[in-house]
Motif scaffolding. Structure first.
Motif, PDB file in Angstrom:
ATOM      1  N   ALA A 395       0.628  -1.505   0.189  1.00  0.00           N
ATOM      2  CA  ALA A 395       0.111   0.197   0.504  1.00  0.00           C
ATOM      3  C   ALA A 395       1.055   1.435   0.301  1.00  0.00           C
ATOM      4  O   ALA A 395       2.236   0.943   0.772  1.00  0.00           O
ATOM      5  CB  ALA A 395      -0.257  -0.060   1.326  1.00  0.00           C
ATOM      6  N   ASP A 396       0.122   2.359  -0.921  1.00  0.00           N
ATOM      7  CA  ASP A 396       0.799   3.573  -0.353  1.00  0.00           C
ATOM      8  C   ASP A 396       1.577   4.130   0.526  1.00  0.00           C
ATOM      9  O   ASP A 396       2.148   4.775   0.523  1.00  0.00           O
ATOM     10  CB  ASP A 396       0.708   4.208  -1.812  1.00  0.00           C
ATOM     11  N   SER A 397      -0.275   4.260   1.398  1.00  0.00           N
ATOM     12  CA  SER A 397      -0.599   5.126   2.407  1.00  0.00           C
ATOM     13  C   SER A 397      -1.346   4.448   3.131  1.00  0.00           C
ATOM     14  O   SER A 397      -2.048   3.598   3.094  1.00  0.00           O
ATOM     15  CB  SER A 397      -1.219   5.806   2.157  1.00  0.00           C
ATOM     16  N   GLU A 399      -3.725   5.464   4.716  1.00  0.00           N
ATOM     17  CA  GLU A 399      -5.554   5.507   4.270  1.00  0.00           C
ATOM     18  C   GLU A 399      -4.887   4.508   3.099  1.00  0.00           C
ATOM     19  O   GLU A 399      -6.742   3.872   3.230  1.00  0.00           O
ATOM     20  CB  GLU A 399      -6.094   6.469   3.633  1.00  0.00           C
ATOM     21  N   GLN A 400      -4.478   3.852   2.430  1.00  0.00           N
ATOM     22  CA  GLN A 400      -4.784   2.647   0.708  1.00  0.00           C
ATOM     23  C   GLN A 400      -4.871   1.615   1.756  1.00  0.00           C
ATOM     24  O   GLN A 400      -5.509   0.882   1.427  1.00  0.00           O
ATOM     25  CB  GLN A 400      -4.010   2.982   0.381  1.00  0.00           C
ATOM     26  N   LYS A 403      -8.130   1.047   3.810  1.00  0.00           N
ATOM     27  CA  LYS A 403      -9.382   0.907   2.479  1.00  0.00           C
ATOM     28  C   LYS A 403      -9.356  -0.713   2.072  1.00  0.00           C
ATOM     29  O   LYS A 403     -10.891  -1.158   2.029  1.00  0.00           O
ATOM     30  CB  LYS A 403      -8.710   2.361   1.785  1.00  0.00           C
TER      31      LYS A 403
END
Ligand code: NAD
Length: 499
Positions: A395-397, A399-400, A403
């Motif tokens: 994941a990049d972040s 939040e990602q 999610k």
């Protein structure tokens, strides 16, 4: 070959249906026993016996019922080694893991010894002039539990211990893959003083399950197993007027933040991803490192750890980290999913496909697999694999990452590894999953809390064990009473409020 049985009215009873299934030793691949599969009539006889025994059991005061459970705990401790051996022989898990299976069931039994406290009911004195009101918790009568193969001691105990403590009789339909320990548990309960007929063990398949779900004298049914069957059992049980709670499959994510201790995170992923060959509903099957640097560093730590895992039969003792899968069909299914991961473009960093164990060539062993660069549209991400396969989704972040966990259809367990309190707190608040670990990879709640997932991991509205179990296995009755000295008016025709 050994022929197993049912356990009805206090004794082992042979099957009469003429239908049997094979019980394997997963380490050798050999059939070690035949299990009778109950007919509708056999289920009916078990329910009738249970209904007859239930009234006397419910009439015993709750502390006496608690004492039977207390003695049962002592017997479980006495027989721990033989129970664990029988469990490993049919399931394949290591002996320490089998003891953990028994222990986590035993702890729920211990909690249920204190049931009188949870069955007290409520009382309001002078709810109106001369009016008292009280609520009672009464047993549902005969309850039933349909349980999976992966915890053949723990989950039956999670089901029957609270049910019995509440004064119910219980019909247990264990998994047909590893039925010996449930039969041994029934014998121990009898030895502990449970009256005959109060716990009946009926072995069987869909025919027995349908007979349970349709039986008019069963008031509540609990299920643990795969999601499609959980959904089916929930719908059928509800359609037949029962209280039903069903716990289904899982795809548990572990998010690894850049500030996490990566050695701890890698150890946690190996223990929770590959323990019990990944055949745990709380196994972590998806690692979600946040940021490329974290992902590279995590994979670097995971590969040698996963490669060094020792796979073998439980009889090899300390030298084994995990054992075989439960059946050859389970093995074929897991290997098929590994192939699909490769076809769909995931990178296989550790390949366990060609594992051979000398002397156990016919066992259902699968070596450990580690995938990197898994995407959310791949089958290995969407499906519960239930095997020693860990998928890494980068994941990049944050939040990602959150999610991903929130968009997945399953919601049993989830974990986050971080040193940052704010991130951990935000995660626990927002994520739509039932059991959350903060730097804990398998957050199975203890007996006095409740256990249950969200989304497609559960059907029904009350969790297992903890106080919820006592709500599930009892019905509430509320009495409003007034004595002649409090009755002043004549007939009252309007709907009364009490003020
Ligand atoms: P399963 O669904 O195959 O079987 C569970 C029970 O349902 C067994 O007793 C079986 O005899 C019965 N059954 C199977 N097919 C049926 C049918 N067509 N109709 C009626 N009854 C049927 O599950 P399993 O393979 O034994 O167990 C593994 C699954 O259980 C995994 O998906 C795992 O995640 C899940 N599980 C969930 C939890 C939880 O608490 N959420 C806990 C343990 C296991």
């Amino acid at each position: 070959m050994e022929e197993l049985s049912h356990f009805i009215d206090g004794r082992r009873v042979s099957g009469e249906s003429g239908r049997f299934s094979d019980v394997f030793n997963p380490a050798t691949g050999e059939v070690q026993a035949r299990l009778p599969l109950a007919s509708v009539d056999e289920v009916d006889a078990a329910v009738r016996g249970a209904a007859k025994a239930q009234a006397g059991w419910a009439a015993a005061n709750p502390q006496r019922r608690g004492r039977v459970l207390m003695e049962f705990v002592r017997l479980l401790q006495r027989d721990m080694d033989s129970l664990a051996e029988a469990l490993s022989r049919e399931h394949g898990k290591t002996l320490p893991d089998a003891k953990g299976d028994i222990q986590r069931g035993l702890e729920v039994v211990e909690f249920c010894i204190g049931a009188p406290h949870l069955l007290k009911g409520e009382y309001t004195s002078s709810a109106g002039t001369g009016i008292d009101m009280y609520s009672l918790r009464q047993p549902v009568g005969v309850a039933a539990g349909i349980t999976p193969f992966n915890f053949p001691a723990m989950i039956p105990m999670w089901k029957f211990a609270p049910a019995l403590a509440c004064g119910n009789a219980f019909i247990l339909k264990p998994s047909e893959r590893d039925p010996s320990v449930p039969l041994m548990l029934a014998e121990l309960l009898l030895e502990a003083g449970l009256p005959e007929g109060v716990l009946q063990v009926v072995n069987g398949d869909k025919i027995a399950v349908d007979a349970i779900l349709q039986h008019p004298d069963i008031g509540a049914a609990g299920f643990v197993g795969s999601t499609p069957i959980a959904e089916y059992v929930f719908a059928q049980g509800a359609a037949h007027g029962k209280r039903v709670q069903c716990f289904g499959g899982a795809k548990n994510h572990m998010i690894v933040m850049p500030d996490a201790d990566l050695d701890q995170a890698a150890d946690a992923l190996v223990g929770s991803g590959y323990g019990a060959a990944g055949e745990r509903c709380m196994a972590v099957s998806v690692a979600v490192p946040v940021g490329e640097k974290t992902a590279d560093a995590l994979i670097e730590r995971l590969v040698p750890r996963v490669e060094s895992l020792k796979v073998g039969p439980y009889t090899a003792g300390e030298d084994v980290d995990y054992g075989p899968l439960v059946t050859s069909a389970a093995k074929e299914r897991v290997l098929g999913l590994v192939e699909s991961g490769l076809r769909q473009g995931a990178e296989l960093c550790v390949d366990g496909r060609n594992l051979r164990i000398q002397g156990y060539e016919n066992g259902f062993f699968v070596g450990p697999h580690l995938f990197d660069h898994v995407k959310s549209d791949m089958d290995i991400y969407k499906t519960e694999i239930f095997g020693p396969v860990l998928s890494t989704v980068r994941a990049d972040s944050y939040e990602q990452a959150i999610k991903l966990a929130m968009d997945h259809e399953y919601g049993n367990g989830v974990a986050i590894f971080t040193r940052d309190g704010d991130t951990a707190r935000d995660f626990a608040e927002r994520v739509n999953v039932g059991m959350i670990g903060v730097n804990v990879p398998i957050p199975v709640p203890l007996a006095y809390h409740t256990f249950g997932g969200w989304k497609k991991s559960v059907f029904g509205d009350l969790n297992q064990h903890g106080p919820d179990a006592f709500r599930f296995y009892t019905r509430t009755k509320t009495v409003t009473s007034r004595w002649p000295s409090g009755i002043k008016e004549g007939a009252i025709l309007n709907f009364q409020s009490v003020d």
